[in-house]
Design a protein around this motif. Structure first.
Motif, PDB file in Angstrom:
ATOM      1  N   ASP A  50       2.780  -3.577  -2.332  1.00  0.00           N
ATOM      2  CA  ASP A  50       3.551  -4.166  -3.420  1.00  0.00           C
ATOM      3  C   ASP A  50       2.705  -5.258  -4.062  1.00  0.00           C
ATOM      4  OD1 ASP A  50       4.661  -7.060  -2.761  1.00  0.00           O
ATOM      5  OD2 ASP A  50       4.784  -5.936  -0.892  1.00  0.00           O
ATOM      6  N   MET A  51       2.771  -5.335  -5.382  1.00  0.00           N
ATOM      7  CA  MET A  51       1.835  -6.175  -6.114  1.00  0.00           C
ATOM      8  C   MET A  51       2.187  -7.659  -6.076  1.00  0.00           C
ATOM      9  SD  MET A  51      -0.288  -3.920  -6.732  1.00  0.00           S
ATOM     10  CE  MET A  51      -1.474  -4.885  -7.656  1.00  0.00           C
ATOM     11  N   GLY A  52       3.291  -7.993  -5.434  1.00  0.00           N
ATOM     12  CA  GLY A  52       3.578  -9.402  -5.197  1.00  0.00           C
ATOM     13  C   GLY A  52       2.767  -9.972  -4.050  1.00  0.00           C
ATOM     14  N   THR A  53       2.159  -9.082  -3.266  1.00  0.00           N
ATOM     15  CA  THR A  53       1.407  -9.501  -2.083  1.00  0.00           C
ATOM     16  C   THR A  53       0.239 -10.411  -2.426  1.00  0.00           C
ATOM     17  OG1 THR A  53       2.008  -7.462  -0.927  1.00  0.00           O
ATOM     18  CG2 THR A  53       0.089  -8.637  -0.097  1.00  0.00           C
ATOM     19  N   PHE A  54      -0.311 -10.258  -3.624  1.00  0.00           N
ATOM     20  CA  PHE A  54      -1.497 -11.029  -3.986  1.00  0.00           C
ATOM     21  C   PHE A  54      -1.155 -12.432  -4.486  1.00  0.00           C
ATOM     22  CE2 PHE A  54      -2.549  -6.567  -4.322  1.00  0.00           C
ATOM     23  CZ  PHE A  54      -3.741  -6.501  -3.617  1.00  0.00           C
ATOM     24  N   GLN A 187       1.025  -0.430   9.756  1.00  0.00           N
ATOM     25  CA  GLN A 187       0.008  -0.444   8.705  1.00  0.00           C
ATOM     26  C   GLN A 187       0.372  -1.436   7.602  1.00  0.00           C
ATOM     27  OE1 GLN A 187      -0.592   3.551   7.308  1.00  0.00           O
ATOM     28  NE2 GLN A 187      -1.269   4.313   9.304  1.00  0.00           N
ATOM     29  N   ILE A 188       1.650  -1.442   7.236  1.00  0.00           N
ATOM     30  CA  ILE A 188       2.116  -2.396   6.222  1.00  0.00           C
ATOM     31  C   ILE A 188       1.877  -3.823   6.702  1.00  0.00           C
ATOM     32  CG2 ILE A 188       4.167  -3.300   5.046  1.00  0.00           C
ATOM     33  CD1 ILE A 188       5.258  -0.417   5.059  1.00  0.00           C
ATOM     34  N   PHE A 189       2.206  -4.072   7.969  1.00  0.00           N
ATOM     35  CA  PHE A 189       2.016  -5.404   8.541  1.00  0.00           C
ATOM     36  C   PHE A 189       0.547  -5.819   8.501  1.00  0.00           C
ATOM     37  CE2 PHE A 189       0.771  -7.971  12.176  1.00  0.00           C
ATOM     38  CZ  PHE A 189       1.597  -9.071  12.052  1.00  0.00           C
ATOM     39  N   LEU A 190      -0.336  -4.948   8.966  1.00  0.00           N
ATOM     40  CA  LEU A 190      -1.748  -5.306   9.068  1.00  0.00           C
ATOM     41  C   LEU A 190      -2.391  -5.481   7.697  1.00  0.00           C
ATOM     42  CD1 LEU A 190      -2.904  -3.016  12.029  1.00  0.00           C
ATOM     43  CD2 LEU A 190      -2.602  -5.500  12.047  1.00  0.00           C
ATOM     44  N   PHE A 191      -2.104  -4.575   6.770  1.00  0.00           N
ATOM     45  CA  PHE A 191      -2.719  -4.674   5.449  1.00  0.00           C
ATOM     46  C   PHE A 191      -2.259  -5.939   4.738  1.00  0.00           C
ATOM     47  CE2 PHE A 191      -3.036  -3.754   0.886  1.00  0.00           C
ATOM     48  CZ  PHE A 191      -4.381  -3.423   0.809  1.00  0.00           C
ATOM     49  N   ASN A 192      -0.960  -6.208   4.805  1.00  0.00           N
ATOM     50  CA  ASN A 192      -0.436  -7.415   4.170  1.00  0.00           C
ATOM     51  C   ASN A 192      -0.974  -8.677   4.838  1.00  0.00           C
ATOM     52  OD1 ASN A 192       1.985  -7.064   2.014  1.00  0.00           O
ATOM     53  ND2 ASN A 192       1.898  -5.295   3.367  1.00  0.00           N
ATOM     54  N   LEU A 193      -1.165  -8.620   6.149  1.00  0.00           N
ATOM     55  CA  LEU A 193      -1.698  -9.776   6.864  1.00  0.00           C
ATOM     56  C   LEU A 193      -3.111 -10.103   6.390  1.00  0.00           C
ATOM     57  CD1 LEU A 193      -1.138 -11.829   9.138  1.00  0.00           C
ATOM     58  CD2 LEU A 193      -2.229 -10.228  10.719  1.00  0.00           C
ATOM     59  N   VAL A 194      -3.924  -9.085   6.213  1.00  0.00           N
ATOM     60  CA  VAL A 194      -5.297  -9.298   5.745  1.00  0.00           C
ATOM     61  C   VAL A 194      -5.299  -9.923   4.353  1.00  0.00           C
ATOM     62  CG1 VAL A 194      -7.420  -8.130   5.039  1.00  0.00           C
ATOM     63  CG2 VAL A 194      -6.290  -7.479   7.170  1.00  0.00           C
ATOM     64  N   ILE A 195      -4.488  -9.367   3.456  1.00  0.00           N
ATOM     65  CA  ILE A 195      -4.432  -9.889   2.086  1.00  0.00           C
ATOM     66  C   ILE A 195      -3.929 -11.328   2.079  1.00  0.00           C
ATOM     67  CG2 ILE A 195      -3.342  -9.644  -0.172  1.00  0.00           C
ATOM     68  CD1 ILE A 195      -5.444  -7.529   0.418  1.00  0.00           C
ATOM     69  N   LYS A 196      -2.858 -11.583   2.814  1.00  0.00           N
ATOM     70  CA  LYS A 196      -2.271 -12.923   2.815  1.00  0.00           C
ATOM     71  C   LYS A 196      -3.220 -13.951   3.417  1.00  0.00           C
ATOM     72  CE  LYS A 196       2.532 -11.343   2.881  1.00  0.00           C
ATOM     73  NZ  LYS A 196       3.781 -11.190   3.665  1.00  0.00           N
ATOM     74  N   TYR A 197      -3.940 -13.557   4.450  1.00  0.00           N
ATOM     75  CA  TYR A 197      -4.864 -14.502   5.062  1.00  0.00           C
ATOM     76  C   TYR A 197      -6.046 -14.770   4.136  1.00  0.00           C
ATOM     77  CZ  TYR A 197      -5.950 -17.167   9.204  1.00  0.00           C
ATOM     78  OH  TYR A 197      -6.128 -18.196  10.080  1.00  0.00           O
ATOM     79  N   ALA A 198      -6.487 -13.751   3.411  1.00  0.00           N
ATOM     80  CA  ALA A 198      -7.576 -13.948   2.455  1.00  0.00           C
ATOM     81  C   ALA A 198      -7.151 -14.915   1.350  1.00  0.00           C
ATOM     82  CB  ALA A 198      -7.995 -12.607   1.854  1.00  0.00           C
TER      83      ALA A 198
END
Length: 216
Positions: A50-54, A187-198
């Protein structure tokens, strides 16, 4: 020129400075914009996201700015206010999507298809936001009071390192648990975690944009 908006506040109350106005406004704005942006599911590096993640992860650092200028009580108030705003926005969108559209407009079905709230997602999002940001508040407060008032970037990193995973797990399980396969939820958890931490790492310098409460 004095940028303090409330000069008669008692000593126990934080002065609501221009910096505080900016911090609160940016926090609330980022919360609302990211929730609307989340309605768009994009494809990034082959992953659906989801594009709010960024944008959403920056709210954790903005919360730290609010805490820095308004203290723990002010940060808590802003967190609950943002949650209420998000709930109001979802309720208002639900109402307006149910209002019959003008036939001459011709976009009523498309508008409703995109903006009608999915209440499970709304509930999971708001719950994750409030719990994780309150956790962020307590960790930030602990770091400043018990560890050190120096290294402002480190207080952001430490508090966000707790709140971001908390937010992620509550939202992933609350929104998609028992509906999607757990491997997909993971997968949703891990991908979002990487983006959020970045985003957290990129936004850490923002903490230096405001002065500590009491230094204004």
């Amino acid at each position: 020129m004095n940028d303090t908006l409330s000069v008669s506040a008692p000593d126990s109350a934080p002065a609501f400075t221009a910096a505080a106005v900016w911090a609160v406004s940016l926090y609330a704005g980022a919360q609302l914009i990211s929730n609307v942006a989340s309605l768009k599911i994009g494809l990034v590096a082959g992953y659906a996201v989801d594009m709010g993640t960024f944008l959403y992860p920056i709210t954790f650092t903005l919360r730290d700015l609010v805490h820095k200028v308004l203290g723990r009580g002010g940060a808590r108030a802003v967190i609950f206010s943002a949650g209420a705003l998000n709930l109001f926005m979802a309720g208002y969108l639900m109402w307006i999507t149910g209002v019959p559209g003008d036939p001459d407009w011709g976009l009523n079905e498309q508008f409703s298809a995109v903006l009608t709230p999915v209440w499970r997602l709304v509930g999971a999002s708001i719950l994750a936001q409030i719990i994780s940001e309150l956790a962020d508040t307590e960790v930030y407060h602990w770091f400043v009071k018990r560890v050190t008032q120096r290294f402002h970037w480190l207080r952001v990193l430490v508090s966000n390192s707790v709140s971001v995973p908390v937010d992620n797990v509550i939202f992933a399980v609350g929104a998609f648990g028992f509906t999607l396969p757990w491997s997909v939820v993971g997968q949703i958890f891990l991908f979002n975690l990487v983006i959020k931490y970045a985003v957290t790492l990129a936004s850490m310098p923002f903490i230096y944009f405001v002065r500590e409460r009491g230094e204004q």
